[in-house]
Design an enzyme around this catalytic site. Structure first.
Site, PDB file in Angstrom:
ATOM      1  CD  GLN A 140      -1.194  -0.089   3.734  1.00  0.00           C
ATOM      2  OE1 GLN A 140      -1.688  -1.187   3.975  1.00  0.00           O
ATOM      3  NE2 GLN A 140      -1.456   0.974   4.464  1.00  0.00           N
ATOM      4  CB  CYS A 146      -4.961  -1.185   5.444  1.00  0.00           C
ATOM      5  SG  CYS A 146      -5.889  -0.150   6.593  1.00  0.00           S
ATOM      6  CG  HIS A 283      -3.525  -2.655   9.603  1.00  0.00           C
ATOM      7  ND1 HIS A 283      -3.376  -1.869   8.477  1.00  0.00           N
ATOM      8  CD2 HIS A 283      -2.910  -3.827   9.309  1.00  0.00           C
ATOM      9  CE1 HIS A 283      -2.687  -2.537   7.566  1.00  0.00           C
ATOM     10  NE2 HIS A 283      -2.402  -3.739   8.045  1.00  0.00           N
TER      11      HIS A 283
END
Ligand SMILES: *[C@@H]1O[C@H](CO)[C@@H](O)[C@H](O)[C@H]1NC(C)=O
Ligand SMILES: *[C@@H]1O[C@H](CO)[C@@H](O)[C@H](O)[C@H]1NC(C)=O
Length: 340
Positions: A140, A146, A283
């Site tokens: 990324q 993410c 995340h």
């Protein structure tokens, strides 16, 4: 006389050795460390514009190296390594690489349906990579996307299961085109918003047609109209229930969010990750399997989007079925999956 000389010589030697022992190793150590740092820079293609930055990044590198080496001396189920994040403080790392929106309140799912609730045929282990349902590891970059990679991994998986074709999908289309109150490109976002977008757009383009730039961009209606896969909808796995999560993960890859901003997570290298981590969600990754290690530790297999030099070639095995209902690092808190 001869005796006295010999004695003086011995004393001088002792003093010299003492001086060497106290001063030399330190300087040697610093040189060795700096060499390690240079090798690390070469390996990860790192350059700094200013010499000063190289110097203060060296201080961070040394601190991280010490942290990693100290951890690895302990008796743990996993190891850390000096990976591509070794010149970042944990604060910098968290600011750039996590990206799931932290909300104080879970948004209720549109549908309460959980299609796998009565699933009885649940194998003891699963690896969707072996079924050919997982594409190569992505990176990324320093964009908090993410959530977009977690989304495409889940959609790539269900598309392969339904159609037999594995196609790498466009994370950039999601970064550019999914705009909601909570989801905004490189500032972070939500998988459920991305699934909803794919339904509404009636499909998603491939990675080849709408490639990743690791920057925010303007949504291209022309590229967004090149639809290679479709989904009908998405469902949330009942939260805080690792057994329900296993039912779902036995049938398709599942998007999950977790607490991935910690220092141990930053430098995870191999083995079954057992913490430390919190349970606040910062995340997003995708569960692409589960199993039990040789040492008898149950794990989830997750695909990350930090390149291949992080973890087990881009993947992590993270402990499963712990005593907390939230799951390790909060992994069982908000799982969801697309319905094709
Ligand atoms: C290391 O951990 C394993 C598994 O927890 C245990 O069986 C073993 O005795 C430990 N070894 C040492 C040296 O502590
Ligand atoms: C699961 O089984 C119950 C009881 O038979 C049924 O009411 C429910 O609709 C089933 N759920 C699904 C998703 O098929």
């Amino acid at each position: 006389m001869a005796f006295a000389l010999k004695e003086k010589f011995l004393i001088a030697m002792v003093i010299l050795l003492g001086t060497l022992a106290s001063a030399m190793p330190r300087r040697l150590d610093e040189t060795v460390l700096f060499e390690k740092y240079q090798q690390w820079m070469t390996r990860h293609g790192r350059t700094y514009e200013k010499k000063e930055e190289e110097n203060w990044r060296f201080e961070i590198f040394k601190d991280n190296l010490e942290f990693v080496e100290k951890f690895n001396m302990g008796n743990q189920t996993y190891k850390l390594s000096i990976n591509q994040f070794a010149d970042l403080t944990n604060e910098e790392f968290r600011a750039s690489y996590a990206g799931y929106k932290i909300l104080t309140r879970r948004v209720p799912p549109k549908s309460k349906r959980f299609k796998y609730e009565n699933q009885t045929d649940v194998p003891a282990s699963m690896d969707w990579r072996k079924k050919g349902a997982v594409t190569h590891i992505k990176d990324q970059g320093s964009c908090k996307s993410c959530w977009a990679f977690s989304t495409i991994t889940a959609v790539e998986g269900i598309a392969k299961i339904k159609t037999g074709q594995l196609i790498s999908l466009s994370a950039q289309q999601l970064v550019d085109c999914v705009k909601t109150k909570d989801t905004d490109g490189c500032s972070g976002g939500w998988m459920d918003d991305a699934f909803a977008y794919i339904v509404k757009n009636q499909g998603l383009a491939s990675e080849t047609k709408y490639p990743y730039t690791s920057n925010d961009g303007t949504c291209s209606p022309r590229k967004a109209a090149i639809r290679i896969v479709k989904i009908k909808g998405y469902e949330d796995v009942p939260p805080k229930n690792e057994e329900a999560l296993r039912k779902a993960a036995s049938q398709q890859p599942v998007s999950v969010s977790l607490n991935g901003g910690g220092r141990n997570f930053q430098f995870y290298s191999e083995g079954v990750f057992t913490g430390h981590c919190g349970t606040s969600l910062d995340h997003a990754v995708t569960i692409v399997g589960y199993g039990t290690s040789e040492d008898g530790v149950k794990y989830w297999l997750i695909k990350n989007s930090w390149g291949k030099s992080w973890g087990e070639s881009g993947y992590m095995r993270i402990q499963r079925d712990i005593h907390s209902s939230k799951g390790l690092c909060g992994i069982a808190r908000e799982p969801s999956y697309p319905v094709a």
